[in-house]
Design a protein around this motif. Sequence first.
Motif, PDB file in Angstrom:
ATOM      1  N   TRP A 159       6.309   3.985 -15.098  1.00 52.75           N
ATOM      2  CA  TRP A 159       5.064   3.864 -14.337  1.00 52.75           C
ATOM      3  C   TRP A 159       4.310   2.579 -14.633  1.00 52.75           C
ATOM      4  O   TRP A 159       3.721   1.986 -13.722  1.00 52.75           O
ATOM      5  N   SER A 163       0.830  -1.207   0.000  1.00 51.35           N
ATOM      6  CA  SER A 163       0.000   0.000   0.000  1.00 51.35           C
ATOM      7  C   SER A 163       0.870   1.264   0.000  1.00 51.35           C
ATOM      8  O   SER A 163       0.485   2.285  -0.570  1.00 51.35           O
ATOM      9  N   ALA A 213       1.805   1.746  -3.607  1.00 48.46           N
ATOM     10  CA  ALA A 213       0.647   2.276  -4.334  1.00 48.46           C
ATOM     11  C   ALA A 213       0.438   3.752  -4.001  1.00 48.46           C
ATOM     12  O   ALA A 213       0.104   4.560  -4.881  1.00 48.46           O
ATOM     13  N   TYR A 214       0.650   4.114  -2.753  1.00 45.64           N
ATOM     14  CA  TYR A 214       0.495   5.506  -2.343  1.00 45.64           C
ATOM     15  C   TYR A 214       1.548   6.395  -3.012  1.00 45.64           C
ATOM     16  O   TYR A 214       1.251   7.521  -3.436  1.00 45.64           O
ATOM     17  N   ARG A 254       3.418   0.036 -11.679  1.00 47.78           N
ATOM     18  CA  ARG A 254       2.045  -0.411 -11.375  1.00 47.78           C
ATOM     19  C   ARG A 254       1.961  -1.933 -11.370  1.00 47.78           C
ATOM     20  O   ARG A 254       1.325  -2.532 -10.496  1.00 47.78           O
ATOM     21  N   LEU A 262      -4.548   0.110 -11.072  1.00 49.49           N
ATOM     22  CA  LEU A 262      -3.902  -0.819 -10.139  1.00 49.49           C
ATOM     23  C   LEU A 262      -4.764  -2.047  -9.862  1.00 49.49           C
ATOM     24  O   LEU A 262      -4.258  -3.060  -9.401  1.00 49.49           O
ATOM     25  N   ASP A 296      -1.393   6.079 -10.183  1.00 49.54           N
ATOM     26  CA  ASP A 296      -1.995   4.911  -9.533  1.00 49.54           C
ATOM     27  C   ASP A 296      -3.213   4.365 -10.274  1.00 49.54           C
ATOM     28  O   ASP A 296      -3.914   3.510  -9.755  1.00 49.54           O
ATOM     29  N   LEU A 311       2.779   5.915  -5.899  1.00 48.63           N
ATOM     30  CA  LEU A 311       2.273   6.112  -7.263  1.00 48.63           C
ATOM     31  C   LEU A 311       1.147   7.143  -7.275  1.00 48.63           C
ATOM     32  O   LEU A 311       1.065   7.972  -8.183  1.00 48.63           O
ATOM     33  N   ALA A 312       0.290   7.090  -6.267  1.00 49.29           N
ATOM     34  CA  ALA A 312      -0.819   8.052  -6.186  1.00 49.29           C
ATOM     35  C   ALA A 312      -0.284   9.481  -6.066  1.00 49.29           C
ATOM     36  O   ALA A 312      -0.838  10.409  -6.676  1.00 49.29           O
ATOM     37  N   TYR A 345      10.301   3.076 -10.105  1.00 52.75           N
ATOM     38  CA  TYR A 345       9.876   4.382  -9.589  1.00 52.75           C
ATOM     39  C   TYR A 345      10.929   5.451  -9.890  1.00 52.75           C
ATOM     40  O   TYR A 345      10.602   6.537 -10.362  1.00 52.75           O
ATOM     41  N   VAL A 397       3.396  -3.196  -8.188  1.00 48.55           N
ATOM     42  CA  VAL A 397       2.477  -2.995  -7.062  1.00 48.55           C
ATOM     43  C   VAL A 397       1.405  -4.082  -7.058  1.00 48.55           C
ATOM     44  O   VAL A 397       1.062  -4.621  -5.999  1.00 48.55           O
TER      45      VAL A 397
END
Length: 172
Positions: free
Chosen positions: A132, A61, A64-65, A136, A76, A73, A67-68, A127, A139
């Motif tokens: 990206w 997580s 993922a965060y 993803r 996903l 994100d 990426l957000a 990253y 992730v």
Amino acid sequence: MNHFELFNLPVALDIDLASLKSNFLSLQQQYHPDKAADKDQALIKSSEINQAFKTLSQVDSRAAYLLALKKQDHHLDQSISDFEFLQSALELREQLDEATSSEHLRTLRLEVQQWIDGLVREFKIDYSEEDWAEARDTVRKLRFFQRVLNDIDKAEDQLLDDEDSFDLDDDF
């Protein structure tokens, strides 16, 4: 303010989990609804703190965060399309379903942790290179393995419960 800033941590995949927990407990104490003048506002802040802690406490997580934060994100929740990975994942799931001892579960946990460690290395590269699509995909794989770890925990708990429910007096 993003989650990392909330806990006074660097924006990175590798964070000091002890500092995260310490800062979490401090913030929870500071914004505890029972101690606040504005209980509704404190409840909202406390909920935000809990969610941020939950997000940052697990590597999948947290990735993922990250990426957000980069607005990368999306998608996903798509399925993993890496056939080789899917085959390995299926074999791992079968091993978990067939595990009957704590030793087997420990071995499985080590194998899953090795996968996670490799994926963490991959994510850091993806990253930093701003790849990206690969980030993803990594992730998604991290999420899969985090679920497997959670299932290993459940299986270990079940084994312990089964052992605890065994009573020698029942046989006599």
